[in-house]
Scaffold this active site. Structure first.
Site: not given
Length: 535
Positions: A281, A325-326, A354, A455
């Site tokens: 991603h 994707e997130e 990933d 994140h």
């Protein structure tokens, strides 16, 4: 390939690329790396880091992130497309729409002990079916029948805010601190509003399984004040400074339909009825460059595709960079949904990359044989175990440790295994904590996250915002560039390239299908398996 895939070129895309300051990609003239030994010499961390620097530059020029639906993501797409075109591919871009949301909500303790809590980690705005009223309020925090320490009562038994009488003598304009329990979130919030609260915070109840964040839902028709949900730990922290605590609660967000994009590129040769597919991603989370998650996988895949430009594989190789994707695997889900039954049947296997260079890494291989028992029976398609075998053989050939990692559908392989396509891939860790045994095997710092910047804005290539002491400790064992572990990256770019080239020449271990053509030493049969991996 789905007919919905189309080439995307537009004024907005060109403008975003120019804004990112990305130079035109150079022409490539690589030798023909048509074996594992050659491809692992051609693909390396240095080339991958150049792509990561480009992604960092894009984030810097576009508000600090590369999230789907924002300019930084569009510029990332254009960068990948430009690199692929320079390498001789004819990439296609698949557009899809998604529900874009941008959270600007806040929870701040002004006094005492000023603290800004993190949206998405410490609190969430409500998601009531009747709407989430925007607004901001500052006032004295007033706990209403909360039970501290949290979790002391049986689950689902706290009556905080369930009756109007709970708010007797509640000061008008104050902010109510309530607790999850025996009545609905909506009823609690509406009772607080009726008592004159200017905002409401509902904390989790505190028992096992009732400590973290959930989205408050239900019919709260008539609610006009901002309402948020907090973890039990956040609620206890706020309570610890009351009475007299002053807080600000803000509910502010944007919600609309926007476009995101997948980038697809396929080799010009190879059997298109037995496609080897590999993906990563491309998007980051909002407010972060996403250099490790998932710049690392995207950049390694891009460098592998570039270096494979002259390979003549037996099976066509299809590379994919997924969007959104997130936001919930939206790009890969959309791609799989658009496939006809025949197109899906033409995909021999899918490889997913990933997060492959965690600062405090472990070498994780998706558990294709479910030997760790983390997936339900029948969840993993046949052939996935044989993909896992290839990665295990790679690490064995380097004398390196490795371990199973959960194969539960958390990343973009999920939509593929859902329709029975064998899959596998690599993962070096996210928010999970490194064990003492893992630190013995891989080095690093036990008791800390595999990716301490997961994140977060500190997931960048410079190191901005990192925990200095922790990253200094990691640098005692590893070479780091920002949030990227170069030691792990150097190994895993070879692992990525090895798996792709191995299956490009022979998928028979996965699907029993032998494609006519030369294997160039990548493996004509199981007997040649041991020769695939250079020492």
């Amino acid at each position: 390939m789905s007919k919905t895939i189309r080439r995307f070129v537009g004024v907005a895309a060109i403008a975003a690329l120019a804004a990112a300051g990305v130079a035109a990609a150079p022409a490539y003239a690589a030798p023909n790396p048509n074996s594992v030994k050659k491809i692992t010499k051609a693909v390396n961390a240095a080339g991958t880091l150049e792509h990561l620097q480009a992604l960092q530059d894009i984030a810097d020029a576009n508000g600090g992130d590369r999230a789907a639906g924002r300019p930084g993501y569009l510029a990332s797409v254009e960068y990948v497309v430009g690199e692929l075109e320079a390498a001789g591919y004819s990439p296609e871009v698949q557009e899809f729409e998604f529900d874009y949301s941008e959270e600007n909500s806040e929870l701040i303790r002004i006094s005492p002990l000023p603290t800004s809590y993190v949206e998405g980690r410490d609190f969430l705005r409500n998601g009531f079916d009747s709407g989430s009223p925007k607004g901001t309020a500052t006032g004295t925090l007033v706990p209403v029948d909360v039970n501290i320490p949290a979790g002391a009562l049986p689950p689902n038994s706290n009556t905080s805010g369930c009756e109007p009488g709970d708010f007797a003598a509640f000061p008008v304009g104050a902010i109510a601190l309530l607790q999850r329990g025996s009545c609905s979130f909506a009823l609690k919030a509406l009772n607080a509003q009726a008592a004159g609260a200017s905002a409401v915070i509902i904390m989790n109840e505190g028992q096992d399984g009732r400590t973290g964040l959930i989205r408050m839902i239900g019919d709260a028709t008539g609610l006009t004040i901002p309402a948020i949900f907090a973890t039990s730990a956040t609620g206890e922290d706020l309570y610890s400074t009351s009475p007299g605590t002053i807080v600000t609660v803000t509910v502010d967000y944007e919600s609309e339909v926007r476009s995101a994009y997948n980038v697809i590129a396929q080799t010009s040769s190879g059997d298109t009825s037995n496609v080897v597919m590999a993906g990563a991603h491309l998007d980051s989370v909002q407010d972060g460059a996403g250099i490790h998650d998932n710049g690392s996988g995207s950049a390694a895949l891009l460098e592998t595709a570039i270096q494979m430009q002259k390979v003549k594989p037996n099976s066509a190789v299809r590379f994919a960079w997924w969007g959104a994707e997130e936001e919930g695997l939206l790009g890969s889900e959309y791609y799989v949904e658009q496939l006809t039954e025949e197109e899906a049947a033409d995909i021999a296997l899918y490889l997913n990359f990933d997060m492959i260079a965690s600062p405090n890494y472990f070498f994780g291989i998706y558990d294709g044989d479910n030997s760790s028992g983390t997936a339900p029976d029948g969840f993993i398609p046949d052939g996935s175990a044989e993909i896992e075998d290839v990665f295990e053989a790679f690490y064995d050939s380097r004398g390196l440790p490795y371990q199973d990692t959960e194969f539960s559908g958390r990343s973009d392989y999920g939509p593929f295994i859902a329709i029975g396509i064998p899959a596998g891939g690599l993962f070096t860790g996210a928010e999970g904590v490194k064990t003492a045994d893992e630190a013995i095997l891989y080095g690093g710092v036990p008791g800390e996250s595999y990716d301490p910047c997961y994140h977060d804005p500190c997931d960048n290539l410079r190191g901005d915002g990192q925990d200095v002491a922790l990253y200094d400790a990691l640098r005692a064992d590893y070479e780091l560039v920002g949030n990227v572990n170069v030691d792990a990256l150097e190994v895993n770019v070879d692992a990525v390239a090895t798996a792709i080239v191995t299956f490009a020449f022979d998928t028979s271990s996965v699907n029993d299908l032998r494609v006519p053509g030369k294997s160039h030493g990548a493996g004509k049969s199981a007997d040649a398996f041991a020769d695939r991996f250079p020492g």
